[in-house]
Design an enzyme around this catalytic site. Sequence first.
Site, PDB file in Angstrom:
ATOM      1  N   ASP A  12      -0.905  -1.255  -4.673  1.00  0.00           N
ATOM      2  CA  ASP A  12      -1.794  -0.273  -4.012  1.00  0.00           C
ATOM      3  C   ASP A  12      -1.514   1.164  -4.425  1.00  0.00           C
ATOM      4  O   ASP A  12      -1.894   2.096  -3.736  1.00  0.00           O
ATOM      5  CB  ASP A  12      -1.701  -0.414  -2.484  1.00  0.00           C
ATOM      6  CG  ASP A  12      -0.533   0.342  -1.879  1.00  0.00           C
ATOM      7  OD1 ASP A  12       0.520   0.441  -2.534  1.00  0.00           O
ATOM      8  OD2 ASP A  12      -0.698   0.844  -0.753  1.00  0.00           O
ATOM      9  N   GLU A  13      -0.878   1.341  -5.585  1.00  0.00           N
ATOM     10  CA  GLU A  13      -0.370   2.677  -5.907  1.00  0.00           C
ATOM     11  C   GLU A  13      -0.468   2.946  -7.410  1.00  0.00           C
ATOM     12  O   GLU A  13      -0.134   2.075  -8.214  1.00  0.00           O
ATOM     13  CB  GLU A  13       1.104   2.651  -5.496  1.00  0.00           C
ATOM     14  CG  GLU A  13       1.811   3.910  -5.376  1.00  0.00           C
ATOM     15  CD  GLU A  13       3.306   3.627  -5.167  1.00  0.00           C
ATOM     16  OE1 GLU A  13       4.097   4.495  -5.518  1.00  0.00           O
ATOM     17  OE2 GLU A  13       3.671   2.529  -4.714  1.00  0.00           O
ATOM     18  N   ASP A  61      -2.291   6.278  -3.136  1.00  0.00           N
ATOM     19  CA  ASP A  61      -1.674   5.155  -2.421  1.00  0.00           C
ATOM     20  C   ASP A  61      -2.634   4.727  -1.310  1.00  0.00           C
ATOM     21  O   ASP A  61      -3.088   5.559  -0.524  1.00  0.00           O
ATOM     22  CB  ASP A  61      -0.333   5.618  -1.829  1.00  0.00           C
ATOM     23  CG  ASP A  61       0.452   4.467  -1.232  1.00  0.00           C
ATOM     24  OD1 ASP A  61       1.505   4.132  -1.785  1.00  0.00           O
ATOM     25  OD2 ASP A  61       0.009   3.912  -0.208  1.00  0.00           O
TER      26      ASP A  61
HETATM   27  P1  TTP Z   1       2.951   0.707   1.066  1.00  0.00           P
HETATM   28  O1  TTP Z   1       1.993   1.564   0.298  1.00  0.00           O
HETATM   29  O2  TTP Z   1       4.381   1.140   1.130  1.00  0.00           O
HETATM   30  O3  TTP Z   1       2.462   0.581   2.583  1.00  0.00           O
HETATM   31  P2  TTP Z   1       1.007   0.452   3.175  1.00  0.00           P
HETATM   32  O4  TTP Z   1      -0.047   0.606   2.132  1.00  0.00           O
HETATM   33  O5  TTP Z   1       0.913  -0.805   3.971  1.00  0.00           O
HETATM   34  O6  TTP Z   1       0.951   1.652   4.202  1.00  0.00           O
HETATM   35  P3  TTP Z   1       0.858   3.223   3.902  1.00  0.00           P
HETATM   36  O7  TTP Z   1      -0.426   3.680   4.547  1.00  0.00           O
HETATM   37  O8  TTP Z   1       2.059   3.812   4.562  1.00  0.00           O
HETATM   38  O9  TTP Z   1       0.852   3.400   2.423  1.00  0.00           O
HETATM   39  O10 TTP Z   1       2.917  -0.763   0.493  1.00  0.00           O
HETATM   40  C1  TTP Z   1       1.717  -1.366   0.013  1.00  0.00           C
HETATM   41  C2  TTP Z   1       1.684  -2.829   0.391  1.00  0.00           C
HETATM   42  O11 TTP Z   1       2.838  -3.479  -0.140  1.00  0.00           O
HETATM   43  C3  TTP Z   1       1.712  -3.066   1.892  1.00  0.00           C
HETATM   44  O12 TTP Z   1       0.420  -3.045   2.480  1.00  0.00           O
HETATM   45  C4  TTP Z   1       2.384  -4.408   1.984  1.00  0.00           C
HETATM   46  C5  TTP Z   1       3.290  -4.483   0.771  1.00  0.00           C
HETATM   47  N1  TTP Z   1       4.698  -4.254   1.176  1.00  0.00           N
HETATM   48  C6  TTP Z   1       5.517  -5.355   1.397  1.00  0.00           C
HETATM   49  O13 TTP Z   1       5.076  -6.511   1.230  1.00  0.00           O
HETATM   50  N2  TTP Z   1       6.811  -5.154   1.811  1.00  0.00           N
HETATM   51  C7  TTP Z   1       7.327  -3.898   2.027  1.00  0.00           C
HETATM   52  O14 TTP Z   1       8.499  -3.755   2.426  1.00  0.00           O
HETATM   53  C8  TTP Z   1       6.470  -2.762   1.781  1.00  0.00           C
HETATM   54  C9  TTP Z   1       6.988  -1.356   2.001  1.00  0.00           C
HETATM   55  C10 TTP Z   1       5.181  -2.994   1.359  1.00  0.00           C
HETATM   56 MG    MG Z   2       0.078   2.145   0.732  1.00  0.00          MG
END
Ligand code: TTP
Ligand code: MG
Length: 359
Positions: A107-108, A9
């Site tokens: 992103d995962e 991720d």
């Molecule tokens: P995430 O992987 O949940 O968050 P992140 O990558 O920003 O942070 P982390 O380091 O905790 O992993 O989500 C990936 C992307 O998806 C995030 O950058 C933006 C988008 N997203 C949204 O648009 N709305 C949301 O509610 C969430 C959780 C994520």
């Molecule tokens: Mg993320």
Amino acid sequence: MQRIILHLDMDAFFTSCEEKVNPSLKGKPVVVGADPKNGMGRGVVSTANYEARRYGIKSAMPISRAYRLNLDAIFLPVNFSLYNEFSATIMRILKEYSNKFQQISVDEAYLDITEKANDFEEAKKLALKIKYEIMDKTGLTCSIGVASNKLIAKIASDHNKPDGLTMVRQEDNRAFLENLNARKLYGVGPKTEFKLRALGIKTIGQLAAFSKEKLIDLFGVYGLYLHLSANGFGDDFVAEEYGRLSIGREITFEENSDDYRKLNDATEEIAGEIFDELQQEECLYRTISIKIRLYDFKTFTRARTLKHLCNDKDTIINSAKELCREFYGDKIRLIGIRVSNLEEFKGQKTIEEFCPTFS
Ligand code: TTP
Ligand code: MG
């Protein structure tokens, strides 16, 4: 056979991409979200970088609230085509490491690396190699979890963010989960958390020790799932790679609108984003659908399937506009467009080469 599953991720993904292309943002609190208007907009936060998170700003929070938490934060609109570009590079790298690859979101992804690593030591080396390669090719950090199933691998990747690597061997599953909040289990939201609290259950360890029969009595099949996952059992199947099924986007209007020009503008904006993503993914489409949600949340979908595969933006715009015509004059809250029946481009340069009967 015990499998080795890797979950990756990206860290603060949207903001990290923004910082990469605009290094002057580094070190400052940055928030990405729809309709930011310097903190005055109606949208919600998509993500905040780690500097902004220190002020309590997080995903899904209204932009206005984020603004109140930190007046100095930098607010940026969502730039999907930029994130898709980074995402495509990252996913391409991952696919090189195993054909058992499953992309979960932008992103995962999961990788089954059982055939690539004989044990957890080798798996760790492979995970580090992936982290280095992603850093080298994109300049971004990610967090990785390696475990015997998808459930634990996902919790592990989140365990030590940012830039983390957490390994959990099967024999350590219970100990790893023991003191974590039950909310960490996939599918446990605020409602289940509330019900579990009423039973005196706060941690996954307490859930694991709780009577299985009672959980099934209270929650049915979901109770069995809770029991098994709290005890470290989970799905370890990572399907072989398959292509994208559809690409879609939606816009919620600031105010419900019956102005058809606004609908047309939104259609063009969304079509542009979908088109960018189609190009990134090198895909052609055959079906265009729209979704319209009215002021009272009544929701309608309409679709058109073309005779041939198509690759241009205007066909998306024109078809969507025609499908929308039925809703002219209605007070609209949301419009969404989706293209489906996708097929990979397979290297052809033009639609004529791909489908000679076209035009
Ligand atoms: P995430 O992987 O949940 O968050 P992140 O990558 O920003 O942070 P982390 O380091 O905790 O992993 O989500 C990936 C992307 O998806 C995030 O950058 C933006 C988008 N997203 C949204 O648009 N709305 C949301 O509610 C969430 C959780 C994520
Ligand atoms: Mg993320």
